[in-house]
Write a protein that holds these residues in place. Sequence first.
Motif, mmCIF file in Angstrom:
data_model
loop_
_atom_site.group_PDB
_atom_site.id
_atom_site.type_symbol
_atom_site.label_atom_id
_atom_site.label_comp_id
_atom_site.label_asym_id
_atom_site.label_seq_id
_atom_site.Cartn_x
_atom_site.Cartn_y
_atom_site.Cartn_z
ATOM 1 N N PHE A 8 0.800 -1.212 0.000
ATOM 2 C CA PHE A 8 0.000 0.000 0.000
ATOM 3 C C PHE A 8 0.843 1.277 0.000
ATOM 4 N N LEU A 9 2.138 1.145 -0.075
ATOM 5 C CA LEU A 9 3.005 2.313 -0.102
ATOM 6 C C LEU A 9 2.913 3.024 -1.448
ATOM 7 N N THR A 10 3.183 4.307 -1.435
ATOM 8 C CA THR A 10 3.219 5.073 -2.674
ATOM 9 C C THR A 10 4.275 4.478 -3.590
ATOM 10 N N ARG A 11 3.937 4.373 -4.850
ATOM 11 C CA ARG A 11 4.879 3.808 -5.806
ATOM 12 C C ARG A 11 4.694 4.487 -7.144
ATOM 13 N N GLU A 12 5.625 4.235 -8.031
ATOM 14 C CA GLU A 12 5.551 4.772 -9.374
ATOM 15 C C GLU A 12 5.406 3.626 -10.357
ATOM 16 N N TYR A 13 4.823 3.945 -11.513
ATOM 17 C CA TYR A 13 4.663 2.932 -12.542
ATOM 18 C C TYR A 13 6.027 2.352 -12.901
ATOM 19 N N ASN A 14 6.085 1.066 -12.996
ATOM 20 C CA ASN A 14 7.289 0.313 -13.362
ATOM 21 C C ASN A 14 8.383 0.320 -12.300
ATOM 22 N N ASP A 15 8.058 0.541 -11.025
ATOM 23 C CA ASP A 15 9.104 0.441 -10.016
ATOM 24 C C ASP A 15 9.253 -0.986 -9.490
ATOM 25 N N ARG A 16 8.470 -1.884 -10.021
ATOM 26 C CA ARG A 16 8.601 -3.306 -9.702
ATOM 27 C C ARG A 16 9.160 -4.011 -10.931
ATOM 28 N N PRO A 17 9.835 -5.139 -10.720
ATOM 29 C CA PRO A 17 10.370 -5.856 -11.888
ATOM 30 C C PRO A 17 9.250 -6.472 -12.715
ATOM 31 N N GLN A 18 9.495 -6.634 -13.993
ATOM 32 C CA GLN A 18 8.570 -7.342 -14.864
ATOM 33 C C GLN A 18 8.570 -8.819 -14.485
ATOM 34 N N VAL A 19 7.482 -9.519 -14.744
ATOM 35 C CA VAL A 19 7.424 -10.958 -14.464
ATOM 36 C C VAL A 19 8.535 -11.662 -15.231
ATOM 37 N N LEU A 20 8.652 -11.347 -16.511
ATOM 38 C CA LEU A 20 9.712 -11.893 -17.346
ATOM 39 C C LEU A 20 10.524 -10.724 -17.895
ATOM 40 N N PRO A 21 11.634 -10.401 -17.252
ATOM 41 C CA PRO A 21 12.448 -9.289 -17.764
ATOM 42 C C PRO A 21 12.874 -9.539 -19.204
ATOM 43 N N LYS A 22 12.996 -8.473 -19.976
ATOM 44 C CA LYS A 22 13.373 -8.596 -21.392
ATOM 45 C C LYS A 22 14.664 -9.383 -21.547
ATOM 46 N N GLY A 23 14.645 -10.281 -22.500
ATOM 47 C CA GLY A 23 15.841 -11.043 -22.822
ATOM 48 C C GLY A 23 16.053 -12.301 -21.995
ATOM 49 N N THR A 24 15.237 -12.539 -20.974
ATOM 50 C CA THR A 24 15.449 -13.734 -20.160
ATOM 51 C C THR A 24 14.795 -14.944 -20.809
ATOM 52 N N THR A 25 15.432 -16.080 -20.651
ATOM 53 C CA THR A 25 14.900 -17.320 -21.205
ATOM 54 C C THR A 25 14.709 -18.390 -20.140
ATOM 55 N N ASN A 26 15.240 -18.167 -18.961
ATOM 56 C CA ASN A 26 15.121 -19.180 -17.918
ATOM 57 C C ASN A 26 14.945 -18.570 -16.521
ATOM 58 N N MET A 27 14.483 -17.349 -16.455
ATOM 59 C CA MET A 27 14.316 -16.686 -15.165
ATOM 60 C C MET A 27 13.043 -15.865 -15.186
ATOM 61 N N ALA A 28 12.374 -15.835 -14.033
ATOM 62 C CA ALA A 28 11.167 -15.012 -13.919
ATOM 63 C C ALA A 28 10.977 -14.649 -12.454
ATOM 64 N N PHE A 29 10.178 -13.622 -12.237
ATOM 65 C CA PHE A 29 9.797 -13.218 -10.893
ATOM 66 C C PHE A 29 8.314 -13.516 -10.727
ATOM 67 N N VAL A 30 7.944 -14.105 -9.603
ATOM 68 C CA VAL A 30 6.536 -14.372 -9.342
ATOM 69 C C VAL A 30 6.182 -13.844 -7.958
ATOM 70 N N GLY A 31 4.925 -13.698 -7.710
ATOM 71 C CA GLY A 31 4.459 -13.210 -6.425
ATOM 72 C C GLY A 31 3.805 -11.856 -6.566
ATOM 73 N N GLN A 32 3.627 -11.187 -5.443
ATOM 74 C CA GLN A 32 2.897 -9.929 -5.430
ATOM 75 C C GLN A 32 3.789 -8.715 -5.617
ATOM 76 N N PHE A 33 5.063 -8.903 -5.841
ATOM 77 C CA PHE A 33 5.957 -7.759 -5.973
ATOM 78 C C PHE A 33 6.566 -7.664 -7.357
ATOM 79 N N VAL A 34 5.757 -7.963 -8.362
ATOM 80 C CA VAL A 34 6.148 -7.812 -9.758
ATOM 81 C C VAL A 34 5.142 -6.889 -10.433
ATOM 82 N N GLU A 35 5.474 -6.433 -11.605
ATOM 83 C CA GLU A 35 4.621 -5.504 -12.353
ATOM 84 C C GLU A 35 3.754 -6.272 -13.345
ATOM 85 N N ILE A 36 2.438 -6.241 -13.135
ATOM 86 C CA ILE A 36 1.479 -6.794 -14.087
ATOM 87 C C ILE A 36 0.518 -5.656 -14.407
#
Length: 91
Positions: free
Chosen positions: A8-36
């Motif tokens: 619930f803290l103030t945040r800015e658009y895109n201050d969280r990592p993408q689920v699948l960062p550009k260029g990755t083929t075997n890594m991802a971030f999951v959970g509530q602290f990613v940008e969807i």
Amino acid sequence: MAQFTSQFLTREYNDRPQVLPKGTTNMAFVGQFVEIPGDVVFTVEYSVRGTQMTVFKLRGLKKSPNANYKGEFNVRVLTASMKTLLFSADR
């Protein structure tokens, strides 16, 4: 407690990592602290949708994650909300 309140803290658009960062083929971030984009972080569905995105993309599946429910555009939800605002017994 910090984990709960941090959503619930103030945040800015895109201050969280993408689920699948550009260029990755075997890594991802999951959970509530990613940008969807277009989703609400404080739901179980958010975490599920992020995981679906990860699995589908990394496995090369041509599938999309479950769609977001957009209740703010549902006439029944809007009508019920308006009735609650206008005719609340607590006023």
